[in-house]
Design a protein around this motif. Structure first.
Motif: not given
Length: 389
Positions: A100-106, A130-132
Protein backbone atom coordinates in the motif's frame (compact mmCIF):
# COMPACT_ATOMS: atom_id res chain seq x y z
CA UNK A 1 -54.41 -4.02 22.32
CA UNK A 2 -50.63 -3.78 22.25
CA UNK A 3 -50.40 -0.41 24.04
CA UNK A 4 -49.44 -1.98 27.35
CA UNK A 5 -46.45 -3.69 25.71
CA UNK A 6 -44.87 -0.48 24.41
CA UNK A 7 -41.71 0.43 26.34
CA UNK A 8 -40.58 3.21 23.99
CA UNK A 9 -42.94 6.15 23.52
CA UNK A 10 -43.62 7.68 20.10
CA UNK A 11 -40.75 10.13 19.35
CA UNK A 12 -41.49 13.65 18.24
CA UNK A 13 -39.88 14.00 14.81
CA UNK A 14 -40.52 17.30 13.09
CA UNK A 15 -39.28 18.91 9.89
CA UNK A 16 -36.00 20.73 10.37
CA UNK A 17 -35.15 24.11 8.90
CA UNK A 18 -31.99 23.80 6.84
CA UNK A 19 -30.50 26.33 4.47
CA UNK A 20 -28.47 24.38 1.93
CA UNK A 21 -24.91 25.69 1.63
CA UNK A 22 -22.78 25.80 -1.49
CA UNK A 23 -20.91 22.51 -1.15
CA UNK A 24 -17.25 23.31 -1.73
CA UNK A 25 -15.59 20.78 0.50
CA UNK A 26 -13.84 17.59 -0.65
CA UNK A 27 -17.25 15.91 -0.93
CA UNK A 28 -20.10 15.26 -0.97
CA UNK A 29 -20.67 17.80 -3.72
CA UNK A 30 -23.69 19.49 -5.23
CA UNK A 31 -25.88 17.44 -7.57
CA UNK A 32 -26.57 18.11 -11.20
CA UNK A 33 -30.17 19.43 -11.38
CA UNK A 34 -30.97 16.50 -13.67
CA UNK A 35 -29.64 14.06 -11.05
CA UNK A 36 -31.83 15.63 -8.35
CA UNK A 37 -34.77 14.88 -10.63
CA UNK A 38 -33.53 11.41 -11.54
CA UNK A 39 -33.67 10.12 -7.96
CA UNK A 40 -37.44 10.68 -8.00
CA UNK A 41 -38.01 8.37 -10.96
CA UNK A 42 -40.11 5.19 -10.49
CA UNK A 43 -38.85 2.37 -8.31
CA UNK A 44 -37.50 -0.54 -10.34
CA UNK A 45 -37.78 -4.21 -9.44
CA UNK A 46 -34.38 -5.96 -9.58
CA UNK A 47 -35.84 -8.54 -11.97
CA UNK A 48 -37.72 -6.34 -14.46
CA UNK A 49 -36.60 -5.53 -18.01
CA UNK A 50 -36.17 -1.79 -17.42
CA UNK A 51 -33.85 -2.46 -14.47
CA UNK A 52 -31.47 -4.37 -16.72
CA UNK A 53 -31.77 -1.73 -19.44
CA UNK A 54 -30.60 0.86 -16.91
CA UNK A 55 -27.70 -1.37 -15.84
CA UNK A 56 -26.65 -1.73 -19.48
CA UNK A 57 -26.64 2.06 -19.91
CA UNK A 58 -24.52 2.42 -16.77
CA UNK A 59 -22.00 -0.16 -17.91
CA UNK A 60 -21.60 1.60 -21.26
CA UNK A 61 -21.07 4.92 -19.47
CA UNK A 62 -18.56 3.43 -17.05
CA UNK A 63 -16.47 1.96 -19.85
CA UNK A 64 -16.22 5.49 -21.24
CA UNK A 65 -15.54 7.01 -17.82
CA UNK A 66 -12.70 4.62 -17.02
CA UNK A 67 -11.55 4.36 -20.65
CA UNK A 68 -11.57 0.58 -20.68
CA UNK A 69 -12.77 -2.13 -23.06
CA UNK A 70 -13.05 -4.60 -20.21
CA UNK A 71 -16.33 -6.46 -19.77
CA UNK A 72 -16.02 -6.68 -15.98
CA UNK A 73 -17.41 -3.21 -15.28
CA UNK A 74 -20.25 -2.54 -12.83
CA UNK A 75 -21.15 -0.68 -9.62
CA UNK A 76 -21.36 -1.95 -6.05
CA UNK A 77 -23.87 -0.76 -3.48
CA UNK A 78 -22.12 1.45 -0.95
CA UNK A 79 -19.95 4.54 -0.65
CA UNK A 80 -16.32 4.72 -1.75
CA UNK A 81 -15.22 2.40 1.05
CA UNK A 82 -17.25 -0.38 -0.57
CA UNK A 83 -15.15 0.06 -3.69
CA UNK A 84 -11.96 -0.24 -1.66
CA UNK A 85 -13.18 -3.41 0.00
CA UNK A 86 -14.33 -4.87 -3.32
CA UNK A 87 -11.10 -4.50 -5.28
CA UNK A 88 -8.87 -5.60 -2.40
CA UNK A 89 -10.83 -8.64 -1.20
CA UNK A 90 -11.60 -9.99 -4.66
CA UNK A 91 -7.98 -9.86 -5.79
CA UNK A 92 -5.85 -10.44 -2.69
CA UNK A 93 -6.34 -13.58 -0.61
CA UNK A 94 -5.65 -13.94 3.10
CA UNK A 95 -1.92 -14.50 3.54
CA UNK A 96 -1.01 -12.82 0.24
CA UNK A 97 0.93 -9.55 0.24
CA UNK A 98 -0.63 -6.20 -0.57
CA UNK A 99 1.74 -3.25 -0.91
CA UNK A 100 0.00 0.00 0.00
CA UNK A 101 1.57 3.24 -1.20
CA UNK A 102 0.65 5.48 1.71
CA UNK A 103 0.42 9.26 1.75
CA UNK A 104 -3.14 9.97 2.99
CA UNK A 105 -6.06 8.68 5.04
CA UNK A 106 -7.58 6.50 2.29
CA UNK A 107 -4.38 4.48 2.05
CA UNK A 108 -4.57 4.01 5.83
CA UNK A 109 -8.18 2.88 5.40
CA UNK A 110 -7.13 0.33 2.76
CA UNK A 111 -4.47 -0.97 5.15
CA UNK A 112 -7.06 -1.46 7.89
CA UNK A 113 -9.46 -3.28 5.56
CA UNK A 114 -6.73 -5.60 4.29
CA UNK A 115 -5.49 -6.48 7.78
CA UNK A 116 -9.03 -7.33 8.89
CA UNK A 117 -9.20 -9.92 6.08
CA UNK A 118 -5.92 -11.59 7.05
CA UNK A 119 -3.98 -10.07 4.18
CA UNK A 120 -0.28 -9.35 4.65
CA UNK A 121 -0.60 -5.59 4.16
CA UNK A 122 2.67 -3.66 3.95
CA UNK A 123 2.80 0.13 3.85
CA UNK A 124 5.41 2.20 2.05
CA UNK A 125 4.98 5.70 3.42
CA UNK A 126 6.09 9.09 2.09
CA UNK A 127 5.40 12.63 3.40
CA UNK A 128 1.75 13.59 2.80
CA UNK A 129 2.68 16.68 0.76
CA UNK A 130 4.52 14.67 -1.91
CA UNK A 131 3.76 11.89 -4.43
CA UNK A 132 5.52 8.66 -5.39
CA UNK A 133 8.28 8.21 -7.97
CA UNK A 134 8.51 5.09 -10.10
CA UNK A 135 11.98 4.44 -8.69
CA UNK A 136 10.88 4.20 -5.07
CA UNK A 137 7.86 2.06 -5.93
CA UNK A 138 10.01 -0.30 -8.01
CA UNK A 139 12.36 -0.71 -5.06
CA UNK A 140 9.46 -1.93 -2.92
CA UNK A 141 8.01 -4.13 -5.68
CA UNK A 142 11.37 -5.78 -6.23
CA UNK A 143 11.77 -6.41 -2.51
CA UNK A 144 8.26 -7.70 -1.71
CA UNK A 145 6.96 -9.19 -4.99
CA UNK A 146 3.42 -8.43 -3.77
CA UNK A 147 0.21 -9.82 -5.22
CA UNK A 148 -1.03 -6.27 -5.69
CA UNK A 149 -0.14 -2.62 -5.21
CA UNK A 150 -2.81 -0.26 -3.87
CA UNK A 151 -2.42 3.43 -4.66
CA UNK A 152 -4.68 6.48 -4.54
CA UNK A 153 -4.86 8.58 -7.71
CA UNK A 154 -6.39 11.70 -6.18
CA UNK A 155 -6.20 12.03 -2.40
CA UNK A 156 -8.81 14.29 -0.81
CA UNK A 157 -7.11 14.31 2.58
CA UNK A 158 -3.90 15.83 1.22
CA UNK A 159 -4.93 17.51 -2.03
CA UNK A 160 -2.39 15.56 -4.10
CA UNK A 161 -2.67 13.72 -7.42
CA UNK A 162 -0.43 10.77 -8.26
CA UNK A 163 1.08 10.40 -11.73
CA UNK A 164 0.19 6.85 -12.84
CA UNK A 165 1.92 6.77 -16.23
CA UNK A 166 4.25 3.76 -16.39
CA UNK A 167 3.09 2.31 -13.08
CA UNK A 168 1.03 -0.51 -14.59
CA UNK A 169 3.93 -1.79 -16.66
CA UNK A 170 6.18 -1.57 -13.63
CA UNK A 171 3.79 -3.61 -11.50
CA UNK A 172 3.34 -6.25 -14.18
CA UNK A 173 7.12 -6.60 -14.47
CA UNK A 174 7.04 -8.05 -10.94
CA UNK A 175 3.80 -10.03 -11.33
CA UNK A 176 1.84 -7.47 -9.34
CA UNK A 177 -1.70 -6.21 -9.95
CA UNK A 178 -2.30 -2.44 -9.86
CA UNK A 179 -5.33 -1.31 -7.78
CA UNK A 180 -6.32 2.37 -7.95
CA UNK A 181 -8.65 4.63 -5.95
CA UNK A 182 -10.14 7.38 -8.16
CA UNK A 183 -12.99 8.53 -5.89
CA UNK A 184 -12.06 12.23 -5.91
CA UNK A 185 -10.27 12.32 -9.27
CA UNK A 186 -12.45 10.51 -11.82
CA UNK A 187 -14.13 12.75 -14.44
CA UNK A 188 -12.01 15.72 -13.31
CA UNK A 189 -8.46 14.37 -13.81
CA UNK A 190 -7.54 12.43 -16.98
CA UNK A 191 -7.65 8.68 -16.37
CA UNK A 192 -6.91 5.88 -18.86
CA UNK A 193 -7.39 2.43 -17.34
CA UNK A 194 -6.32 0.32 -20.30
CA UNK A 195 -3.52 2.58 -21.50
CA UNK A 196 -2.01 2.85 -18.02
CA UNK A 197 -2.28 -0.87 -17.25
CA UNK A 198 -4.60 -0.47 -14.27
CA UNK A 199 -5.97 -3.84 -13.11
CA UNK A 200 -8.72 -2.68 -10.76
CA UNK A 201 -10.21 0.75 -10.25
CA UNK A 202 -13.07 2.13 -8.23
CA UNK A 203 -14.74 5.47 -7.71
CA UNK A 204 -17.92 6.86 -6.16
CA UNK A 205 -20.66 9.21 -7.25
CA UNK A 206 -20.54 12.01 -4.66
CA UNK A 207 -17.53 13.91 -6.01
CA UNK A 208 -16.96 15.23 -9.55
CA UNK A 209 -19.62 12.88 -10.94
CA UNK A 210 -22.19 15.08 -9.19
CA UNK A 211 -24.40 12.41 -7.66
CA UNK A 212 -25.47 11.24 -4.20
CA UNK A 213 -23.21 8.95 -2.20
CA UNK A 214 -24.07 5.28 -1.95
CA UNK A 215 -23.02 3.57 -5.19
CA UNK A 216 -19.46 2.89 -6.34
CA UNK A 217 -18.38 1.96 -9.88
CA UNK A 218 -15.61 -0.62 -10.26
CA UNK A 219 -13.74 -2.10 -13.22
CA UNK A 220 -11.29 -4.99 -13.59
CA UNK A 221 -8.74 -5.77 -16.31
CA UNK A 222 -8.41 -9.11 -18.12
CA UNK A 223 -5.43 -9.88 -15.86
CA UNK A 224 -7.56 -9.21 -12.79
CA UNK A 225 -10.44 -11.28 -14.22
CA UNK A 226 -8.09 -14.23 -14.51
CA UNK A 227 -7.05 -13.86 -10.87
CA UNK A 228 -10.71 -13.71 -9.78
CA UNK A 229 -11.58 -16.74 -11.92
CA UNK A 230 -8.81 -18.87 -10.39
CA UNK A 231 -8.86 -17.60 -6.81
CA UNK A 232 -9.06 -20.08 -3.96
CA UNK A 233 -10.71 -17.73 -1.45
CA UNK A 234 -14.18 -16.20 -1.18
CA UNK A 235 -14.57 -12.49 -0.44
CA UNK A 236 -17.57 -11.12 1.42
CA UNK A 237 -20.81 -12.24 -0.27
CA UNK A 238 -22.02 -8.66 -0.73
CA UNK A 239 -18.89 -7.67 -2.68
CA UNK A 240 -18.21 -10.92 -4.54
CA UNK A 241 -17.49 -9.86 -8.12
CA UNK A 242 -18.22 -13.35 -9.45
CA UNK A 243 -21.78 -13.00 -8.21
CA UNK A 244 -22.20 -9.30 -8.99
CA UNK A 245 -21.01 -9.84 -12.57
CA UNK A 246 -23.98 -12.17 -13.11
CA UNK A 247 -26.45 -9.59 -11.82
CA UNK A 248 -24.90 -6.88 -14.02
CA UNK A 249 -24.86 -9.11 -17.14
CA UNK A 250 -21.12 -8.69 -17.64
CA UNK A 251 -20.89 -11.98 -19.53
CA UNK A 252 -24.14 -12.30 -21.43
CA UNK A 253 -27.77 -12.00 -20.40
CA UNK A 254 -27.51 -13.87 -17.07
CA UNK A 255 -29.86 -11.60 -15.02
CA UNK A 256 -29.07 -13.37 -11.75
CA UNK A 257 -30.53 -11.82 -8.62
CA UNK A 258 -27.84 -10.99 -6.07
CA UNK A 259 -29.28 -8.18 -3.95
CA UNK A 260 -31.83 -5.38 -4.24
CA UNK A 261 -30.00 -2.28 -5.39
CA UNK A 262 -31.32 1.20 -4.60
CA UNK A 263 -33.39 2.38 -7.60
CA UNK A 264 -32.80 6.10 -6.86
CA UNK A 265 -29.04 5.53 -6.84
CA UNK A 266 -29.17 3.49 -10.05
CA UNK A 267 -31.11 6.26 -11.77
CA UNK A 268 -28.73 8.87 -10.32
CA UNK A 269 -25.57 7.12 -11.53
CA UNK A 270 -27.06 6.70 -14.99
CA UNK A 271 -27.89 10.41 -15.09
CA UNK A 272 -24.40 11.42 -13.87
CA UNK A 273 -22.88 9.44 -16.72
CA UNK A 274 -25.32 11.00 -19.20
CA UNK A 275 -24.16 14.48 -18.11
CA UNK A 276 -20.49 13.54 -18.49
CA UNK A 277 -21.10 11.99 -21.91
CA UNK A 278 -22.96 15.10 -23.12
CA UNK A 279 -20.01 17.31 -22.16
CA UNK A 280 -17.36 14.67 -23.07
CA UNK A 281 -14.45 13.81 -20.81
CA UNK A 282 -11.78 15.97 -22.52
CA UNK A 283 -13.98 19.06 -22.19
CA UNK A 284 -14.90 18.24 -18.59
CA UNK A 285 -11.22 17.71 -17.71
CA UNK A 286 -10.40 21.08 -19.28
CA UNK A 287 -13.24 22.77 -17.39
CA UNK A 288 -11.78 21.56 -14.10
CA UNK A 289 -8.28 22.62 -15.10
CA UNK A 290 -9.41 26.14 -15.98
CA UNK A 291 -11.57 26.48 -12.87
CA UNK A 292 -8.79 25.38 -10.54
CA UNK A 293 -6.24 27.62 -12.27
CA UNK A 294 -8.55 30.59 -11.72
CA UNK A 295 -9.16 29.61 -8.10
CA UNK A 296 -5.44 29.26 -7.39
CA UNK A 297 -4.71 32.58 -9.07
CA UNK A 298 -7.29 34.36 -6.92
CA UNK A 299 -6.03 32.65 -3.76
CA UNK A 300 -2.49 33.84 -4.43
CA UNK A 301 -3.75 37.36 -5.06
CA UNK A 302 -5.43 37.29 -1.66
CA UNK A 303 -2.25 36.04 0.05
CA UNK A 304 -3.16 32.41 0.70
CA UNK A 305 -0.49 29.69 0.66
CA UNK A 306 -0.77 26.14 -0.70
CA UNK A 307 0.01 23.07 1.39
CA UNK A 308 1.38 21.13 -1.60
CA UNK A 309 4.60 22.82 -2.77
CA UNK A 310 4.80 21.43 -6.33
CA UNK A 311 2.01 22.59 -8.70
CA UNK A 312 2.19 19.32 -10.63
CA UNK A 313 1.32 17.41 -7.44
CA UNK A 314 -1.81 19.48 -6.71
CA UNK A 315 -5.15 17.77 -7.23
CA UNK A 316 -7.52 19.61 -9.56
CA UNK A 317 -10.62 18.87 -7.46
CA UNK A 318 -9.45 19.56 -3.90
CA UNK A 319 -7.07 22.34 -2.91
CA UNK A 320 -5.31 22.25 0.45
CA UNK A 321 -4.57 25.71 1.86
CA UNK A 322 -2.39 26.81 4.77
CA UNK A 323 -3.60 29.73 6.90
CA UNK A 324 -1.23 32.29 8.40
CA UNK A 325 0.13 31.53 11.86
CA UNK A 326 -2.36 32.14 14.64
CA UNK A 327 -5.52 31.38 12.68
CA UNK A 328 -7.87 28.64 13.84
CA UNK A 329 -8.90 26.34 10.99
CA UNK A 330 -12.23 25.35 12.49
CA UNK A 331 -13.07 29.00 13.24
CA UNK A 332 -12.35 29.81 9.59
CA UNK A 333 -14.65 27.02 8.37
CA UNK A 334 -17.39 28.10 10.78
CA UNK A 335 -17.28 31.78 9.77
CA UNK A 336 -17.31 30.96 6.05
CA UNK A 337 -20.43 28.83 6.56
CA UNK A 338 -22.24 31.31 8.81
CA UNK A 339 -21.41 34.49 6.87
CA UNK A 340 -21.28 33.23 3.27
CA UNK A 341 -23.14 29.89 3.46
CA UNK A 342 -20.23 28.10 1.81
CA UNK A 343 -19.20 24.74 3.22
CA UNK A 344 -15.53 23.74 3.19
CA UNK A 345 -13.60 21.50 5.58
CA UNK A 346 -10.44 21.43 7.61
CA UNK A 347 -7.73 18.85 7.20
CA UNK A 348 -8.29 15.12 7.62
CA UNK A 349 -5.89 12.40 8.65
CA UNK A 350 -2.33 13.68 8.15
CA UNK A 351 -3.54 17.22 7.37
CA UNK A 352 -5.81 17.61 10.43
CA UNK A 353 -5.16 21.04 11.96
CA UNK A 354 -2.71 21.86 9.17
CA UNK A 355 -4.86 22.90 6.21
CA UNK A 356 -8.22 23.83 4.75
CA UNK A 357 -9.66 21.52 2.11
CA UNK A 358 -11.64 23.30 -0.61
CA UNK A 359 -13.29 21.36 -3.41
CA UNK A 360 -14.60 22.98 -6.58
CA UNK A 361 -15.68 20.18 -8.87
CA UNK A 362 -18.47 18.61 -10.89
CA UNK A 363 -21.43 20.92 -11.45
CA UNK A 364 -19.61 23.63 -9.44
CA UNK A 365 -16.55 23.66 -11.70
CA UNK A 366 -16.93 27.19 -13.04
CA UNK A 367 -14.98 30.43 -13.03
CA UNK A 368 -17.87 32.19 -11.28
CA UNK A 369 -17.87 29.80 -8.34
CA UNK A 370 -14.06 29.83 -8.14
CA UNK A 371 -14.17 33.63 -7.80
CA UNK A 372 -17.06 33.53 -5.33
CA UNK A 373 -15.32 31.08 -3.01
CA UNK A 374 -11.96 32.86 -3.20
CA UNK A 375 -13.59 36.23 -2.42
CA UNK A 376 -15.51 34.76 0.53
CA UNK A 377 -12.32 33.21 1.88
CA UNK A 378 -10.51 36.54 1.62
CA UNK A 379 -13.34 38.23 3.50
CA UNK A 380 -13.18 35.53 6.19
CA UNK A 381 -9.43 36.01 6.59
CA UNK A 382 -9.91 39.75 7.14
CA UNK A 383 -12.87 39.29 9.49
CA UNK A 384 -11.02 36.84 11.70
CA UNK A 385 -8.01 39.15 11.82
CA UNK A 386 -10.22 42.00 12.99
CA UNK A 387 -11.97 39.88 15.56
CA UNK A 388 -8.65 38.81 17.09
CA UNK A 389 -7.40 42.37 17.62
Amino acid sequence: MYASHMVVPVPKIEDRVFKKPLLCGPGPCDLWPSVAEAVTRPVLSPICDEFFNVLADIRAGLKYLFQTKSNLVLAVSGSGNSGTETVITNLVAPGETLLIATRGIWDERAFDMAKRRGINAVQYRIPFYTTFSLEEIERELKKLKPTALFITHGDSSTGTVQNLVGLGDLCHKYGTLLLVDTVVSIAAEPFFMDEWGVDAVYTSTQKALGGPAGISPVAFSARAEEKIKNRKHDPLFYFDIKLLAQQWNCYGNTRTYHHTMSPPLIWALRCCLMEICKITLPKFWERHTQTTAQFHKRLEEYGFKFLIPKPEDRLVTVTTIVLPSGYDYMAFVKYLREKHNILIFGGLGPTAGKALRVGIMGVNASIEIADTVAHAMADTLKALTKSSL
